[in-house]
Design a protein around this motif. Structure first.
Motif, PDB file in Angstrom:
ATOM      1  N   MET A   1      30.411  49.519  33.802  1.00  0.00           N
ATOM      2  CA  MET A   1      31.226  49.835  34.960  1.00  0.00           C
ATOM      3  C   MET A   1      32.157  48.666  35.221  1.00  0.00           C
ATOM      4  SD  MET A   1      28.445  51.534  37.565  1.00  0.00           S
ATOM      5  CE  MET A   1      27.354  50.140  37.448  1.00  0.00           C
ATOM      6  N   LYS A   2      33.330  48.981  35.714  1.00  0.00           N
ATOM      7  CA  LYS A   2      34.342  47.971  35.979  1.00  0.00           C
ATOM      8  C   LYS A   2      34.868  48.117  37.408  1.00  0.00           C
ATOM      9  CE  LYS A   2      35.026  46.703  31.527  1.00  0.00           C
ATOM     10  NZ  LYS A   2      33.744  46.911  30.892  1.00  0.00           N
ATOM     11  N   GLU A   3      35.234  46.976  37.989  1.00  0.00           N
ATOM     12  CA  GLU A   3      35.962  46.959  39.250  1.00  0.00           C
ATOM     13  C   GLU A   3      37.376  46.518  38.925  1.00  0.00           C
ATOM     14  OE1 GLU A   3      35.581  45.083  43.671  1.00  0.00           O
ATOM     15  OE2 GLU A   3      35.175  43.751  41.987  1.00  0.00           O
ATOM     16  N   ILE A   4      38.343  47.329  39.325  1.00  0.00           N
ATOM     17  CA  ILE A   4      39.749  47.020  39.097  1.00  0.00           C
ATOM     18  C   ILE A   4      40.375  46.706  40.442  1.00  0.00           C
ATOM     19  CG2 ILE A   4      41.963  47.923  38.273  1.00  0.00           C
ATOM     20  CD1 ILE A   4      40.229  49.927  36.567  1.00  0.00           C
ATOM     21  N   LYS A   5      40.996  45.527  40.536  1.00  0.00           N
ATOM     22  CA  LYS A   5      41.761  45.152  41.724  1.00  0.00           C
ATOM     23  C   LYS A   5      43.201  44.997  41.281  1.00  0.00           C
ATOM     24  CE  LYS A   5      39.220  41.554  42.647  1.00  0.00           C
ATOM     25  NZ  LYS A   5      38.632  40.359  43.278  1.00  0.00           N
ATOM     26  N   ALA A   6      44.088  45.694  41.937  1.00  0.00           N
ATOM     27  CA  ALA A   6      45.507  45.610  41.599  1.00  0.00           C
ATOM     28  C   ALA A   6      46.284  45.203  42.842  1.00  0.00           C
ATOM     29  CB  ALA A   6      46.011  46.956  41.084  1.00  0.00           C
ATOM     30  N   TYR A   7      47.074  44.160  42.706  1.00  0.00           N
ATOM     31  CA  TYR A   7      47.968  43.709  43.769  1.00  0.00           C
ATOM     32  C   TYR A   7      49.362  44.160  43.364  1.00  0.00           C
ATOM     33  CZ  TYR A   7      44.030  40.843  45.148  1.00  0.00           C
ATOM     34  OH  TYR A   7      42.792  40.424  45.549  1.00  0.00           O
ATOM     35  N   ILE A   8      49.932  45.098  44.137  1.00  0.00           N
ATOM     36  CA  ILE A   8      51.213  45.693  43.765  1.00  0.00           C
ATOM     37  C   ILE A   8      52.166  45.701  44.958  1.00  0.00           C
ATOM     38  CG2 ILE A   8      50.082  47.122  42.018  1.00  0.00           C
ATOM     39  CD1 ILE A   8      50.487  49.532  43.902  1.00  0.00           C
ATOM     40  N   ARG A   9      53.415  45.965  44.670  1.00  0.00           N
ATOM     41  CA  ARG A   9      54.419  46.088  45.730  1.00  0.00           C
ATOM     42  C   ARG A   9      54.070  47.286  46.618  1.00  0.00           C
ATOM     43  NH1 ARG A   9      59.458  43.470  44.507  1.00  0.00           N
ATOM     44  NH2 ARG A   9      59.374  42.490  42.454  1.00  0.00           N
ATOM     45  N   GLU A  10      54.267  47.118  47.928  1.00  0.00           N
ATOM     46  CA  GLU A  10      53.982  48.212  48.869  1.00  0.00           C
ATOM     47  C   GLU A  10      54.740  49.481  48.505  1.00  0.00           C
ATOM     48  OE1 GLU A  10      52.947  46.595  53.244  1.00  0.00           O
ATOM     49  OE2 GLU A  10      55.018  46.260  52.630  1.00  0.00           O
ATOM     50  N   ALA A  11      55.959  49.325  48.044  1.00  0.00           N
ATOM     51  CA  ALA A  11      56.801  50.476  47.738  1.00  0.00           C
ATOM     52  C   ALA A  11      56.274  51.301  46.565  1.00  0.00           C
ATOM     53  CB  ALA A  11      58.226  50.008  47.431  1.00  0.00           C
ATOM     54  N   MET A  12      55.342  50.748  45.784  1.00  0.00           N
ATOM     55  CA  MET A  12      54.840  51.438  44.600  1.00  0.00           C
ATOM     56  C   MET A  12      53.502  52.152  44.836  1.00  0.00           C
ATOM     57  SD  MET A  12      57.410  50.695  42.836  1.00  0.00           S
ATOM     58  CE  MET A  12      57.083  51.240  41.186  1.00  0.00           C
ATOM     59  N   VAL A  13      52.923  51.988  46.023  1.00  0.00           N
ATOM     60  CA  VAL A  13      51.580  52.521  46.285  1.00  0.00           C
ATOM     61  C   VAL A  13      51.500  54.027  46.078  1.00  0.00           C
ATOM     62  CG1 VAL A  13      49.817  52.894  48.049  1.00  0.00           C
ATOM     63  CG2 VAL A  13      50.879  50.652  47.805  1.00  0.00           C
ATOM     64  N   ASP A  14      52.366  54.786  46.710  1.00  0.00           N
ATOM     65  CA  ASP A  14      52.288  56.245  46.607  1.00  0.00           C
ATOM     66  C   ASP A  14      52.424  56.710  45.159  1.00  0.00           C
ATOM     67  OD1 ASP A  14      51.886  56.544  49.321  1.00  0.00           O
ATOM     68  OD2 ASP A  14      54.000  56.926  49.758  1.00  0.00           O
ATOM     69  N   GLN A  15      53.322  56.093  44.423  1.00  0.00           N
ATOM     70  CA  GLN A  15      53.542  56.451  43.020  1.00  0.00           C
ATOM     71  C   GLN A  15      52.275  56.195  42.195  1.00  0.00           C
ATOM     72  OE1 GLN A  15      57.343  55.212  41.391  1.00  0.00           O
ATOM     73  NE2 GLN A  15      56.338  54.589  39.496  1.00  0.00           N
ATOM     74  N   VAL A  16      51.629  55.052  42.414  1.00  0.00           N
ATOM     75  CA  VAL A  16      50.422  54.717  41.664  1.00  0.00           C
ATOM     76  C   VAL A  16      49.266  55.637  42.054  1.00  0.00           C
ATOM     77  CG1 VAL A  16      48.680  52.926  41.243  1.00  0.00           C
ATOM     78  CG2 VAL A  16      51.110  52.316  41.292  1.00  0.00           C
TER      79      VAL A  16
END
Length: 109
Positions: free
Chosen positions: A1-16
């Motif tokens: 099992m893996k934990e993925i943490k992604a720090y991204i631009r706010e504007a990209m959240v919905d797309q991701v």
């Protein structure tokens, strides 16, 4: 099992998040608004920026597919400094509170 943490631009959240939702057996995603501090290219002072932190816990079988989806959909056009980072950790275990179940199956719901 893996934990993925992604720090991204706010504007990209919905797309991701939308892209993750289209995966087979879509993972659950936690989204947090965060303030990040970092250096601009060539800069020597820390600057504050608003980012989003996505947390996704996945089985080993889903790991590559989820990371690839985040990388593809969080990147701005040709890629720019500040698009973010994806960090991966091993999970030692996972429990479901409602029934005490343990293991990868608790990540599915």
């Amino acid at each position: 099992m893996k934990e993925i943490k992604a720090y991204i631009r706010e504007a990209m959240v919905d797309q991701v998040v939308d892209a993750l939702g289209k995966l087979p057996g879509p993972p659950g995603v936690t989204v947090l608004d965060v303030q990040a501090y970092g250096h601009r290219p060539g800069g020597d002072t820390l600057e504050r920026t608003r980012m989003a932190k996505l947390e996704v816990d996945v089985s080993d079988d889903s790991f590559d597919r989820v990371v690839d989806t985040v990388l593809k959909h969080a990147r701005t056009q040709a890629g720019h400094p500040g698009d973010g980072k994806v960090l991966v950790s091993e999970l030692a275990g996972a429990y479901r509170i409602s029934d005490g179940a343990f293991g990868e199956q608790v990540l599915d719901g």
